[in-house]
Design an enzyme around this catalytic site. Sequence first.
Site, PDB file in Angstrom:
ATOM      1  N   SER A 320       0.307   5.647 -14.463  1.00  0.00           N
ATOM      2  CA  SER A 320       1.588   5.477 -13.776  1.00  0.00           C
ATOM      3  C   SER A 320       2.396   4.285 -14.270  1.00  0.00           C
ATOM      4  O   SER A 320       3.589   4.187 -13.965  1.00  0.00           O
ATOM      5  CB  SER A 320       1.361   5.329 -12.272  1.00  0.00           C
ATOM      6  OG  SER A 320       0.748   6.502 -11.790  1.00  0.00           O
ATOM      7  N   HIS A 363       5.268  12.565  -0.394  1.00  0.00           N
ATOM      8  CA  HIS A 363       6.047  11.377  -0.088  1.00  0.00           C
ATOM      9  C   HIS A 363       7.335  11.680   0.667  1.00  0.00           C
ATOM     10  O   HIS A 363       8.098  10.780   0.993  1.00  0.00           O
ATOM     11  CB  HIS A 363       6.420  10.630  -1.382  1.00  0.00           C
ATOM     12  CG  HIS A 363       5.260   9.951  -2.032  1.00  0.00           C
ATOM     13  ND1 HIS A 363       4.544  10.518  -3.063  1.00  0.00           N
ATOM     14  CD2 HIS A 363       4.665   8.747  -1.784  1.00  0.00           C
ATOM     15  CE1 HIS A 363       3.575   9.693  -3.438  1.00  0.00           C
ATOM     16  NE2 HIS A 363       3.624   8.608  -2.674  1.00  0.00           N
ATOM     17  N   CYS A 376       5.342   7.879  -6.753  1.00  0.00           N
ATOM     18  CA  CYS A 376       5.362   9.315  -6.475  1.00  0.00           C
ATOM     19  C   CYS A 376       5.380  10.100  -7.787  1.00  0.00           C
ATOM     20  O   CYS A 376       6.279   9.957  -8.604  1.00  0.00           O
ATOM     21  CB  CYS A 376       6.604   9.671  -5.652  1.00  0.00           C
ATOM     22  SG  CYS A 376       6.827  11.450  -5.485  1.00  0.00           S
TER      23      CYS A 376
END
Lengths: 613, 379
Positions: A320, A363, A376
Amino acid sequence: MERDQEKIDSFTRRAFIIGALQGCALSVLAARLSWLQVVEGEKYKTLAENNRINVRILPPSRGQIVDRFGVPLATNLQNFQALVIPEQVESLEKTLMDLRKYISIDDSSIRKALRQAKQRPSYVPVEVRNKLNWDEVSIVELNLAKLPGVSIQSGDLRSYPYKESTGHIVGYVGRVSETEMTNAPLLSMPGFLIGKSALEKKYETLLQGIPGKAEVEVNVHGRAVRELNRVASLQGQRLVLSLDAEYQRFVQQRLTTERSAAAIVMDAKTGAVYALANHPSFDPNIFSGGISAMDWEQLRDDPAHPLNNKVVGGLYPPGSTFKVCTALAGLEAGVIDEYTTAVCPGHYDFGSNRFHCWKTEGHGTVNLVQALAHSCDVYFYKMSTAVGIDRIAAMARRLGLGSSLDFDLPETKAGEVPDVAWKRKQRGDKIWHPGETINASIGQGAMLASPLQLATMTARIVNGGKEVKPWLAGYAGAQRISRGAGNDMGISPHHLDLVCRGMTQVMQPGGTAAAAQIREEGMEMAGKTGTSQVKRISKAERASGVRRQEDLPWHLRHHGLFIGYAPVHHPRYVCAVIVEHGGSGSGAAAPIARDILLEVQKRNPAIKEMKTT
Amino acid sequence: MAIFQSSLFSDEMSLLGKVRQIAWSLVFFLFIYATIGFLSLYSAAGGHIDPWAAPQMSRFVLAVGLLVIIAVVDIKWIFRIAYPFHILVIILLLLVDIFGHIGMGAQRWLDLGIIKIQPSELAKISTILCLARFYHGKEVYEVKQLKNLVMPVLMILLPVGLVVAQPDLGTGLSIVFGGVAMLFVGGVSIWLFAAGIGTAIAAIPIAWQFLHEYQQKRVLIFMNPESDPLGAGFHITQSKIALGSGGITGKGFLEGTQSHLNFLPEKHTDFIFTLWAEEWGLLGGLFLMMILGIIILYGYWISFRCRSQFARLVAFGLTINFSVYVLVNIGMVMGLLPVVGIPLPMMSYGGTAMLSVMVAFGIIQCCHVHRDARLPKGF
């Protein structure tokens, strides 16, 4: 035919003239040889007996490596060696046994000396013992008369005061190997050491220095009696690094809580690296004067690979942390802007495949800043296919991925930034699937980056889009060899600001790493977590028992990553941390990043000039 | 007039017939000469086959194979490529000057990835071939004309200029030597030579200005080696001591104190003759010079027996080339000539020199095998 005969006659006449001249020349040479060897023979025999001039090479002292404040990281200690010149002894074995009466020599050294003596010209001395102490030196010197062919030489031994904490940066030196041998006489000197890894290898030519020579008067056995003329050797250049040695030690210590971790802290504006640490590490001192086979095997076979510099040579899916790059690509392509929102139900269906968000329940509705703050996945899945892999990959390359960044360490790897052309080249005729773009948008799949590249990416985002490159060596002697700040890469300041806002929110309540925020006022940080999946061990590997059973659970865990910067409003320091199999970025890597970013702000090396003398 | 055939090997003789025609006794003398080299390299390494003798021996085996192959190539083919080959070599020399690999302060090598070639070695051979090709087609009266001197002089000076620019004065001078000898036996008027030599002597002060400082120093030290006994004169003085102390019978194999105590510099390359003569004395030295004399005489004998002017000139020129190297090197180690850094071909350690000598002798053998071949006059 008549004309031919005329030609032949002319040729023959003239050839005879030349032949006669050459005959004369050869006779002159023969006469000269006879003159030298017969008439003047006695004179030259006396001269040969008294021939006392011998030229010896004086090896230069290796240049020091110091940190930005002049603290030595690699320096030289005096080393006494016992040498034997095979040509000057009747039996090398007997001489070695005689020498053994005075100093201890182990059997493997004796075998090595005998082997070397066979392979080299016999006038080249072979080394028998290293690191003699004063008592040993004096007892050998005292008995030199009984030990023809033996001599004591004083040389340098490389020493690394910071041991494990700078092993991967400074590297180590070792004997010249067959492949490294050139015609330079310096390299064939017994016991001469050259850089084998890291900075010692990279800056070999600077550090080596220039050999001198001594013309010495010697007796019939070749032993020096008097020195006639000396050209001193020139010490190698002093290398000044960007590193802060004490801070480096702090970072190294901080990593020891983990089984295998790596971290780098650098300057967002200049690219100066303040700390670059790996745990586990190794002590480069064990290589000076020859590493024992047991130590070597232990280092080589350790499953945590202490010899590998994971900061520059460890390649991981960025996970991420890569979302900051995908976000910039999306913004620049105009696919998203500050207000674009997406609904995250916890998964994203594309074609017949379902891509999951890390948060199963989803989310809800998020914009870009929120998507970064909560990491997310679905927000990035959705935009990725519209942006396309080529634009994402292009942005990744602009931010420093897929390149070795001209970094000083030879162990630096370039990593992989996959795109359509890459896949065609790497995997033959296969085409790029949109599903792969979706994976790449969150830093999974074939994308591979090193912590060095992730730190550089962060620096380029927080310094306003300047193409900064990391460096370690600042000065060679008094001459600057490092790069300055990079050129502007033309990324919109507004886009960079948006991404920075997202990274700031990561560390605020509700963000993925809020718990790791720095509490000291004015020193707060921002960052981005990452958790990257590990390639699972195949059934075949497990069945054959290649890995030990107790390692299995640890090896299956995810890598925890974190990229961060501080202070949050005037970014100066950036860091990248990886905890191998640490579980998650927020749990394992973020607390380390907090501690090292806090410490670097307290020490604040960026405001102190590098010391060149 | 014979019609050209396109194949490399095809002419009236069979391949086996050609191999039989090779002057094997010359190969035998070359073998003896090379063996003296192996023994010396073995001794230079202090009685070890490594690091010098073993590679040199395997190169020699390879080079003999090359010699045989070149010897059976149809001489018409060599005749035909003489001009294009020389042009190619000049282009290669240009490339070296521009891109050459810089080693030892001089650019001599061209790195082609797989092999490194030294075009200056090729230039020695190509200049001879080119000049032989030129004089082959000229009648005696034509050769004496001044206008027919322009081309040959260019053929020599172009490569020489490029080689000297590398800078490699030794090789440049040896090309000039070989070239001038070719002009002489080719039949250029004696008066021209007299004038040329006069001009050359007059030009010495001018040429001196163009020499590199280290080259000037070498000549000055040669004039008076004792002026600098520890610097560049060291080599000559040490070499003379080593030679002289060898005496009539020498110090014995592997017993050369001067070479082994490392007083003698470059003992495996330029000063290998010294090492041999120190250990084997006057007898060994004269024996080696006798072998060299036989090899050179053999080359001239082959040249005299050739029917075509081309083969005659080629065999003669290549033999001269070899003998110039031998005489200059031996003269140098005895202190009769300045230290020009010329190796003793084939005995000194080094693959390129070995190959270039054996290629030259391959071509000489080719002239011998095809001694009765007729070659066309014109272009």
